[in-house]
Scaffold this motif. Structure first.
Motif, mmCIF file in Angstrom:
data_model
loop_
_atom_site.group_PDB
_atom_site.id
_atom_site.type_symbol
_atom_site.label_atom_id
_atom_site.label_comp_id
_atom_site.label_asym_id
_atom_site.label_seq_id
_atom_site.Cartn_x
_atom_site.Cartn_y
_atom_site.Cartn_z
ATOM 1 N N UNK A 1 1.278 -1.032 0.078
ATOM 2 C CA UNK A 1 0.495 -0.347 0.113
ATOM 3 C C UNK A 1 0.667 1.162 -0.126
ATOM 4 N N UNK A 2 0.563 2.501 -0.874
ATOM 5 C CA UNK A 2 1.196 3.154 -0.587
ATOM 6 C C UNK A 2 -0.112 5.035 0.004
ATOM 7 N N UNK A 3 1.430 5.779 0.013
ATOM 8 C CA UNK A 3 0.547 6.632 1.261
ATOM 9 C C UNK A 3 0.219 7.201 -0.040
ATOM 10 N N UNK A 4 -1.760 8.105 -0.016
ATOM 11 C CA UNK A 4 -1.859 8.704 -1.571
ATOM 12 C C UNK A 4 -1.329 10.649 -1.369
ATOM 13 N N UNK A 5 -0.731 10.778 -1.780
ATOM 14 C CA UNK A 5 -0.094 11.662 -1.663
ATOM 15 C C UNK A 5 0.501 12.972 -3.254
ATOM 16 N N UNK A 6 -0.228 14.419 -2.902
ATOM 17 C CA UNK A 6 0.698 15.108 -4.350
ATOM 18 C C UNK A 6 1.702 15.220 -4.049
ATOM 19 N N UNK A 7 3.010 15.851 -4.962
ATOM 20 C CA UNK A 7 3.786 16.742 -5.202
ATOM 21 C C UNK A 7 3.971 17.343 -4.428
ATOM 22 N N UNK A 8 4.976 18.127 -4.133
ATOM 23 C CA UNK A 8 5.257 19.093 -2.880
ATOM 24 C C UNK A 8 4.790 20.422 -4.300
ATOM 25 N N UNK A 9 4.100 21.171 -3.996
ATOM 26 C CA UNK A 9 4.067 22.464 -4.764
ATOM 27 C C UNK A 9 2.869 22.712 -5.756
ATOM 28 N N UNK A 10 1.611 21.469 -5.816
ATOM 29 C CA UNK A 10 1.288 21.314 -6.436
ATOM 30 C C UNK A 10 0.397 21.369 -5.276
ATOM 31 N N UNK A 11 -1.354 21.163 -6.034
ATOM 32 C CA UNK A 11 -2.143 21.764 -5.257
ATOM 33 C C UNK A 11 -3.936 20.820 -6.058
ATOM 34 N N UNK A 12 -4.771 20.638 -5.499
ATOM 35 C CA UNK A 12 -6.100 19.994 -5.786
ATOM 36 C C UNK A 12 -6.740 20.642 -4.921
ATOM 37 N N UNK A 13 -8.299 20.427 -4.619
ATOM 38 C CA UNK A 13 -9.265 21.560 -4.059
ATOM 39 C C UNK A 13 -10.135 20.387 -3.819
ATOM 40 N N UNK A 14 -10.799 20.594 -2.197
ATOM 41 C CA UNK A 14 -12.204 19.797 -2.446
ATOM 42 C C UNK A 14 -13.290 19.991 -2.899
ATOM 43 N N UNK A 15 -14.145 19.171 -2.832
ATOM 44 C CA UNK A 15 -15.469 19.333 -3.486
ATOM 45 C C UNK A 15 -16.025 21.001 -3.568
ATOM 46 N N UNK A 16 -15.921 21.240 -1.886
ATOM 47 C CA UNK A 16 -16.745 22.672 -1.494
ATOM 48 C C UNK A 16 -16.023 23.996 -2.884
ATOM 49 N N UNK A 17 -14.328 23.950 -2.650
ATOM 50 C CA UNK A 17 -13.590 24.634 -3.008
ATOM 51 C C UNK A 17 -13.422 24.950 -4.389
ATOM 52 N N UNK A 18 -13.723 23.664 -4.764
ATOM 53 C CA UNK A 18 -12.911 23.417 -6.474
ATOM 54 C C UNK A 18 -14.800 24.065 -7.295
ATOM 55 N N UNK A 19 -15.916 23.671 -6.411
ATOM 56 C CA UNK A 19 -17.182 24.201 -6.848
ATOM 57 C C UNK A 19 -16.698 26.078 -7.027
ATOM 58 N N UNK A 20 -16.231 26.819 -6.303
ATOM 59 C CA UNK A 20 -16.148 28.303 -6.032
ATOM 60 C C UNK A 20 -15.493 28.252 -6.582
ATOM 61 N N UNK A 21 -14.098 27.843 -7.432
ATOM 62 C CA UNK A 21 -13.443 27.702 -8.404
ATOM 63 C C UNK A 21 -13.880 27.730 -10.027
ATOM 64 N N UNK A 22 -14.689 26.832 -9.766
ATOM 65 C CA UNK A 22 -15.014 26.844 -11.310
ATOM 66 C C UNK A 22 -15.795 27.531 -11.659
ATOM 67 N N UNK A 23 -16.776 28.064 -10.318
ATOM 68 C CA UNK A 23 -17.781 29.898 -10.763
ATOM 69 C C UNK A 23 -16.542 30.798 -11.752
ATOM 70 N N UNK A 24 -15.713 30.944 -10.564
ATOM 71 C CA UNK A 24 -14.400 31.873 -10.852
ATOM 72 C C UNK A 24 -14.612 32.416 -12.322
ATOM 73 N N UNK A 25 -14.128 30.504 -12.662
ATOM 74 C CA UNK A 25 -13.535 30.315 -13.981
ATOM 75 C C UNK A 25 -13.770 30.553 -14.617
ATOM 76 N N UNK A 26 -15.574 30.353 -14.401
ATOM 77 C CA UNK A 26 -16.896 30.257 -16.022
ATOM 78 C C UNK A 26 -17.342 32.451 -15.582
ATOM 79 N N UNK A 27 -17.033 32.560 -14.737
ATOM 80 C CA UNK A 27 -17.191 34.122 -15.142
ATOM 81 C C UNK A 27 -16.287 34.813 -15.802
ATOM 82 N N UNK A 28 -14.820 33.978 -15.941
ATOM 83 C CA UNK A 28 -14.340 34.902 -16.852
ATOM 84 C C UNK A 28 -14.002 34.640 -17.911
#
Lengths: 432, 432
Positions: A1-28
């Motif tokens: 089993x491998x510990x799930x993690x992403x690379x340092x300096x990279x980012x991903x959002x949880x659903x709630x933030x992602x939905x807000x981020x998508x809204x910003x992107x959409x407005x642009x």
């Protein structure tokens, strides 16, 4: 089993933030579309020699490179180089002025620090001309910045404008030759203060009169009108300088035609942006009261977009919003004005034996354009409501024997707790 | 100067195709949204050991790997592994069933061939449960495939369904142990024919009776109803098999509740999909009359999404549309049913001296939600109309002295040549 993690300096959002981020992107994106820009979508990976055609500089060190077989590849570090390559490559198949937008991720192996990401979104628009491009396009780009930030709910902004031809015209007029070095020095004023800048200018062999004139020039304060008048009064013997001031005035006039509020615009003779790239209007955008964030949207006019790929003279003007960083900053400063909206507007909660009825109801809602789904697991009331709460769905419908028989449904507002008794069509009508 | 070009096996579209591609992507995304799926957006680059946790297989050879300092990285080759990693990593912050969509590019260094790209879009939806996930979710995923293709104008499709538990239950009933090997052999039937498959099965030490039973099983023909009845009549002594058939029947029933036309569904006992991954319902989608294209959308039910990252039991069901390849195929087969629409609906053509009026008109149109822009270059009638033609804008407004004075504008339909004389508000009203 491998510990799930992403690379340092990279980012991903949880659903709630992602939905807000998508809204910003959409407005642009909506604003880019409304202005009739066409989307392009170039590969993330390009030939290394193509992407790094310009060579040198800080950027090259940050580029993610890879090889497969004999091919040297690199990941794009901005959307401007791919645009230049695209326009040069497809020149004969494009219509000019070529108006494109591109919203996509770019990659830079930057030092790992808060709010700086190695993978981040840029939201770019550019207008590229063939041989010529009227300065009204410069005004349009600035007006789109204005509209985007209005729609993002960030109404209190300042778009700082300057014109590189005014700077270079004035330098020439003063007999200053090392334009780039002088710009580099002036650019540091906000950081190190005038006294230090003065030392740098002395090191560049500027005489005291030149330095005094420069100091006066970059210290101009006042309304846009006052600054423009003052600029007109300088270097009257230099046609190049005077022409640039005239163009600047006309751009400011056209901004009014584009509906940009005068109060959001500030002429700022200090700013210069990308030293070896921009050649005309340049601009940066700050959020009033949050100037420490720095510029949230910058750009300008350039003369030779595709010089490394083509002999064509392709002048352009464009701007870029670094959305990942902006999102981080708005969140940190509590400036996110976009309200969270759950992915589904309605969650249907069927009692034991009424899953099929629930599905049929969801189909009616979806056909009416209402995002919705049915809770599919064991219908335990407490668990169902816990789920509804956790996904923050604004409405639920509980569906049991009576509802299935009467085809009448109690729509419950999860925030107020209020219920409305509605038919199928009534539901769609009410929720629209 | 460097010749502008992209990497072999990579693709980018010209504006006209790009606009159609975006429309397809939008239709898919709208359907995912309407069903209440939440978007996620994971990094393109991940830790190599995380992305390749499963290890082995053809895919690993195709992965784009890179290193920076001591970090080994890889570019994602699908959206399922990142989903597994995301769900395992953020398990405690997610609500289950977790319904996510992800539309993004993935990377595979495949052999360079027509219509196969090394960078391509996948459009995925998955529903992931915690411990359990009701089979109604399987029906929902299939129904979304149906809706997407309806909306893409591809109404004449067949979604082929099978159930892995029926296959494995039947194999067990026949006393066949090497499930995976047998599936692999059966999977080749369409390519190599039954006689060759029979040889493969003999090599696996199946006896003649087993082979005969298998042949009958994979050759079942008839309506879905007939096939389900026939399946019920087999292996009646095996509760596991009978349970799987019951579930299959109920899924088919639920598809009706989800509004899926019975004619678009075909039970097909031959298909099995990803051999070591799917565990329940599996499906593929073909375009009727264009079966040679292969499946345009596939997926199924799996039991252990995140087994390489977590001890949690996370069953799920999902599907994926390979949009880049689909777009290529639809274009090649002349099946693109999406009409091209120019990025701008209106191009305003100002006469000499009326640029400012043109800009003001464009502002009115944009505020009314009409995508539009003003022709900014030297107003030569012939050149302006050539430009309007080349960007295929459906309407133009010519703006000169009279229009500016009267505030009445002739809106010209570029296809019919017809003109409408309209006020500013009238223009917005007409174009909406």
């Amino acid at each position: 089993m491998i510990k799930p993690s992403i690379l340092p300096g990279f980012i991903e959002l949880l659903p709630e933030d992602q939905l807000i981020f998508e809204k910003l992107k959409e407005i642009i994106e909506e604003n880019y579309k409304k202005a009739g820009f066409t989307p392009i979508d170039t590969p993330v990976l390009e030939k290394k020699e193509v992407l790094l055609a310009k060579g040198g500089g800080e950027t090259e060190k940050q580029v993610y490179e890879l090889s497969k077989g004999k091919t040297d590849m690199a990941m794009r570090f901005d959307l401007t180089v791919p645009l230049a390559r695209y326009v040069a490559q497809h020149y004969s198949e494009l219509s000019f002025p070529f108006r494109r937008y591109h919203i996509a991720k770019v990659y830079r192996g930057e030092r790992n620090q808060k709010g700086r990401y190695r993978e981040f979104y840029q939201c770019d628009i550019d207008i590229v001309g063939d041989e010529d491009l009227h300065y009204s396009n410069d005004a349009e780009i600035v007006s789109i910045i204005y509209r985007v930030f209005q729609d993002l709910g960030l109404k209190d902004i300042t778009i700082h404008l300057n014109h590189r031809k005014i700077l270079s015209g004035f330098f020439d007029f003063l007999g200053i030759q090392k334009h780039t070095d002088v710009l580099r020095s002036l650019d540091k004023m906000d950081k190190i203060g005038w006294e230090e800048v003065e030392k740098l200018l002395e090191d560049l062999d500027l005489d005291q009169e030149q330095i005094a004139e420069l100091k006066k020039f970059v210290s101009i304060q006042g309304s846009n009108h006052e600054i423009l008048d003052y600029l007109s009064s300088l270097a009257q013997e230099s046609p190049a300088y005077q022409e640039a001031v005239e163009e600047f005035k006309e751009i400011v006039d056209l901004l009014r035609s584009y509906g940009v509020d005068e109060k959001s615009i500030q002429i700022d003779t200090k700013i210069s942006r990308g030293l070896d790239y921009y050649t005309g209007l340049v601009f940066e955008t700050t959020l009033n009261g949050h100037e420490q964030i720095g510029s949230v949207c910058s750009g300008g006019r350039y003369d030779h977009l595709a010089q490394h790929y083509s002999n064509k003279n392709l002048p352009g003007v464009g701007m870029s919003i670094g959305l990942s960083r902006l999102f981080y900053q708005l969140k940190a400063e509590n400036l996110l004005k976009i309200e969270f909206a759950s992915a589904a507007k309605v969650l249907v909660l069927p009692m034991e034996g009424y899953l099929q009825d629930g599905i049929e109801l969801v189909e009616v809602l979806r056909k009416g354009g209402i995002s919705s789904f049915v809770y599919s697991e064991k219908p335990k009331m407490k668990k169902m409501f816990k789920y509804a709460d956790s996904i923050k769905v604004p409405y639920v419908v509980i569906l049991g024997e009576e509802e299935a028989k009467k085809k009448e449904y109690a729509l419950r507002n999860m925030e107020s707790g209020k219920q409305e008794l509605l038919s199928r069509d009534g539901l769609v009508e009410f929720l629209k």
